[in-house]
Design a protein around this motif. Structure first.
Motif, short mmCIF file in Angstrom:
data_model
loop_
_atom_site.label_atom_id
_atom_site.label_comp_id
_atom_site.label_asym_id
_atom_site.label_seq_id
_atom_site.Cartn_x
_atom_site.Cartn_y
_atom_site.Cartn_z
N GLN A 107 0.37 5.40 1.24
CA GLN A 107 -0.54 6.39 2.03
C GLN A 107 0.03 7.72 1.84
O GLN A 107 1.33 8.00 2.31
CB GLN A 107 -0.42 5.75 3.66
CG GLN A 107 -1.44 6.56 4.53
CD GLN A 107 -1.33 5.87 5.90
OE1 GLN A 107 -0.36 5.56 6.42
NE2 GLN A 107 -2.33 5.96 6.55
N PHE A 167 4.39 6.93 2.25
CA PHE A 167 4.73 6.23 3.24
C PHE A 167 3.98 4.87 2.57
O PHE A 167 2.95 4.60 2.29
CB PHE A 167 4.00 6.55 4.41
CG PHE A 167 4.19 5.64 5.67
CD1 PHE A 167 3.27 5.28 6.47
CD2 PHE A 167 5.41 5.51 6.08
CE1 PHE A 167 3.56 4.45 7.63
CE2 PHE A 167 5.89 4.81 7.19
CZ PHE A 167 4.94 4.18 8.01
N LEU A 206 -4.21 0.49 -2.41
CA LEU A 206 -3.51 -0.64 -2.47
C LEU A 206 -2.92 -0.46 -4.13
O LEU A 206 -3.37 -0.09 -5.01
CB LEU A 206 -4.57 -1.86 -2.78
CG LEU A 206 -4.43 -3.23 -3.20
CD1 LEU A 206 -3.26 -3.45 -1.83
CD2 LEU A 206 -5.48 -4.10 -3.34
N PHE A 266 -2.41 -7.51 8.61
CA PHE A 266 -1.63 -7.25 9.42
C PHE A 266 -0.40 -6.24 8.84
O PHE A 266 0.22 -7.09 7.87
CB PHE A 266 -1.29 -8.48 10.44
CG PHE A 266 -2.26 -9.17 11.17
CD1 PHE A 266 -3.00 -10.09 10.48
CD2 PHE A 266 -2.84 -8.62 12.51
CE1 PHE A 266 -3.93 -10.83 10.94
CE2 PHE A 266 -3.90 -9.56 12.71
CZ PHE A 266 -4.52 -10.24 12.20
N PHE A 267 -0.19 -5.31 9.38
CA PHE A 267 0.84 -4.34 8.74
C PHE A 267 2.06 -4.34 9.28
O PHE A 267 2.44 -4.50 10.53
CB PHE A 267 0.22 -2.99 8.60
CG PHE A 267 -1.10 -2.61 7.96
CD1 PHE A 267 -2.34 -3.31 8.25
CD2 PHE A 267 -0.72 -2.20 6.61
CE1 PHE A 267 -3.25 -2.91 7.47
CE2 PHE A 267 -1.80 -2.14 5.86
CZ PHE A 267 -3.07 -2.61 6.22
N GLY A 268 3.36 -3.86 8.54
CA GLY A 268 4.50 -3.73 8.60
C GLY A 268 4.57 -2.52 9.30
O GLY A 268 3.52 -1.51 9.33
N PRO A 269 5.76 -2.03 9.47
CA PRO A 269 6.12 -0.84 10.30
C PRO A 269 6.36 0.32 9.27
O PRO A 269 6.17 1.53 9.57
CB PRO A 269 7.45 -0.78 11.11
CG PRO A 269 8.04 -2.00 10.39
CD PRO A 269 7.13 -3.11 9.81
N ARG A 292 9.33 5.11 4.80
CA ARG A 292 9.06 6.53 4.29
C ARG A 292 9.91 6.76 3.20
O ARG A 292 11.11 6.86 3.36
CB ARG A 292 9.29 7.42 5.57
CG ARG A 292 9.31 8.83 5.39
CD ARG A 292 8.03 9.65 4.93
NE ARG A 292 7.07 9.27 6.02
CZ ARG A 292 5.58 9.35 6.29
NH1 ARG A 292 4.98 9.69 5.11
NH2 ARG A 292 4.79 9.35 7.21
N GLY A 343 -1.56 11.33 6.74
CA GLY A 343 -2.86 11.57 7.45
C GLY A 343 -4.04 10.93 6.72
O GLY A 343 -5.14 11.17 7.05
N ARG A 344 -3.80 10.08 5.54
CA ARG A 344 -5.08 9.60 5.03
C ARG A 344 -5.05 8.18 4.71
O ARG A 344 -4.06 7.42 5.43
CB ARG A 344 -4.86 10.29 3.27
CG ARG A 344 -4.59 11.68 3.29
CD ARG A 344 -5.89 12.34 3.78
NE ARG A 344 -7.05 12.20 2.88
CZ ARG A 344 -8.26 12.56 3.26
NH1 ARG A 344 -8.63 12.78 4.34
NH2 ARG A 344 -9.20 12.20 2.52
N GLY A 345 -5.99 7.67 3.96
CA GLY A 345 -6.42 6.20 3.83
C GLY A 345 -5.15 5.62 3.21
O GLY A 345 -4.40 6.17 2.51
N LEU A 346 -5.40 4.31 2.98
CA LEU A 346 -4.38 3.44 2.16
C LEU A 346 -4.71 3.12 0.71
O LEU A 346 -6.21 2.96 0.43
CB LEU A 346 -4.35 2.15 2.90
CG LEU A 346 -3.33 2.22 4.08
CD1 LEU A 346 -3.74 3.17 5.24
CD2 LEU A 346 -3.00 0.66 4.56
N GLY A 369 -11.26 3.25 4.02
CA GLY A 369 -11.96 4.63 4.34
C GLY A 369 -10.55 5.66 4.27
O GLY A 369 -9.44 5.27 4.38
N SER A 370 -10.89 6.79 4.15
CA SER A 370 -9.93 8.05 3.96
C SER A 370 -9.39 8.31 5.29
O SER A 370 -8.38 9.09 5.23
CB SER A 370 -10.74 9.09 3.34
OG SER A 370 -11.94 9.37 4.10
N TYR A 403 0.82 -1.06 -0.04
CA TYR A 403 0.27 0.17 0.18
C TYR A 403 0.92 1.26 -0.04
O TYR A 403 1.86 1.18 0.29
CB TYR A 403 -0.82 -0.06 1.19
CG TYR A 403 -2.30 -0.80 1.53
CD1 TYR A 403 -1.54 -2.17 2.06
CD2 TYR A 403 -3.31 -0.75 0.97
CE1 TYR A 403 -2.55 -3.32 2.15
CE2 TYR A 403 -4.13 -1.60 1.18
CZ TYR A 403 -3.96 -2.97 1.66
OH TYR A 403 -4.98 -3.88 1.90
N LEU A 416 3.54 0.60 2.95
CA LEU A 416 3.08 -0.27 3.89
C LEU A 416 2.99 -1.60 3.12
O LEU A 416 2.33 -1.73 2.00
CB LEU A 416 1.96 -0.04 4.57
CG LEU A 416 2.11 1.22 5.48
CD1 LEU A 416 0.78 1.71 5.71
CD2 LEU A 416 2.52 0.91 6.75
#
Lengths: 114, 111
Positions: free
Chosen positions: A38, A88, A46, A104-107, A110, A41-44, B102-103, A36, A90
């Motif tokens: 990002q 960013f 894919l 489940f996400f990694g760290p 950046r 401050g926003r969504g992911l 979602g956002s 992903y 992920l």
């Protein structure tokens, strides 16, 4: 227990340079793997997902590519970075046996392209 | 393309206040997850809801899945500074291998 690793944690690269981000998962077999991106401050968004070795699905046409050379290794690459590739990144995994698509996400990594 | 809309986008409240974050879609999801993410880290799964009308509680957090499985809410009671973070909802279709995110709602709890 399962763990997911990403490296590097941060990366600053010039425009036009190549990219290789690596993700590895421990403690599970044959996971689905995801990349992903990002914005702050926003969504992911894919980018790619993989259900097995050598199997890659691309969600968004772009300057990036992905590969899965081993069961628990997922690599995100680019031949020539663009400014717009900053963000960013992920990596995430999902157990095939888990029916609710919990990931489940990694760290994260950046990436700053200058 | 499925869309999940979260509201509000930003929320800044004082410690001790209550708040609700909403996640809405026109699509039906087989399950919905809520994640919390801190700056510079990956999202951490908080809860999964799978049944229409389901309510799950995690200490001061209450999650609800809409009866039609198209929307969800997260309610935090007596918010604390440690609740600060980006809250993300994500929905899954039963036939899909991926999640739709979602956002995000950026929550700041001031001491």
């Amino acid at each position: 227990s399962q763990t997911i690793h990403q490296w590097p944690a941060t990366l600053v690269q010039p425009v036009g340079s190549p990219l290789s981000l690596e993700c590895t998962v421990e403690g599970t077999s044959n996971p689905n793997l995801y990349w992903y991106r990002q914005a702050a401050g926003r969504g992911l968004q894919l980018l790619f997902y993989s259900v097995g070795i050598g199997q890659i699905s691309s969600e968004v046409p772009q300057n990036l590519s992905a590969s899965r050379p081993q069961d628990r290794q997922f690599i995100l690459s680019s031949k020539k970075l663009l400014l717009s590739d900053s963000g960013f990144y992920l990596c995430a995994w999902k157990r095939l046996a888990l029916s609710y698509n919990e990931q489940f996400f990694g760290p994260g990594t950046r990436l700053t392209v200058l | 393309t499925q869309l999940l809309e979260q509201s509000p986008q930003f929320l800044s409240i004082q410690e001790g206040e209550n708040l609700t974050v909403y996640c809405n879609s026109s699509s039906v999801f087989s399950s919905l997850q809520w994640y919390r993410q801190e700056p510079g880290e990956g999202p951490v799964l908080l809860v999964t809801v799978v049944t229409g009308g389901e309510v799950k509680k995690l200490k001061r957090l209450t999650f609800q899945f809409g009866d039609a499985r198209k929307d969800s809410s997260l309610h935090i009671t007596a918010a604390q500074p440690g609740d600060t973070g980006l809250y993300l909802c994500a929905g899954a279709r039963s036939s899909a291998r991926q999640l739709t995110f979602g956002s995000g709602t950026q929550l700041t709890v001031l001491p």
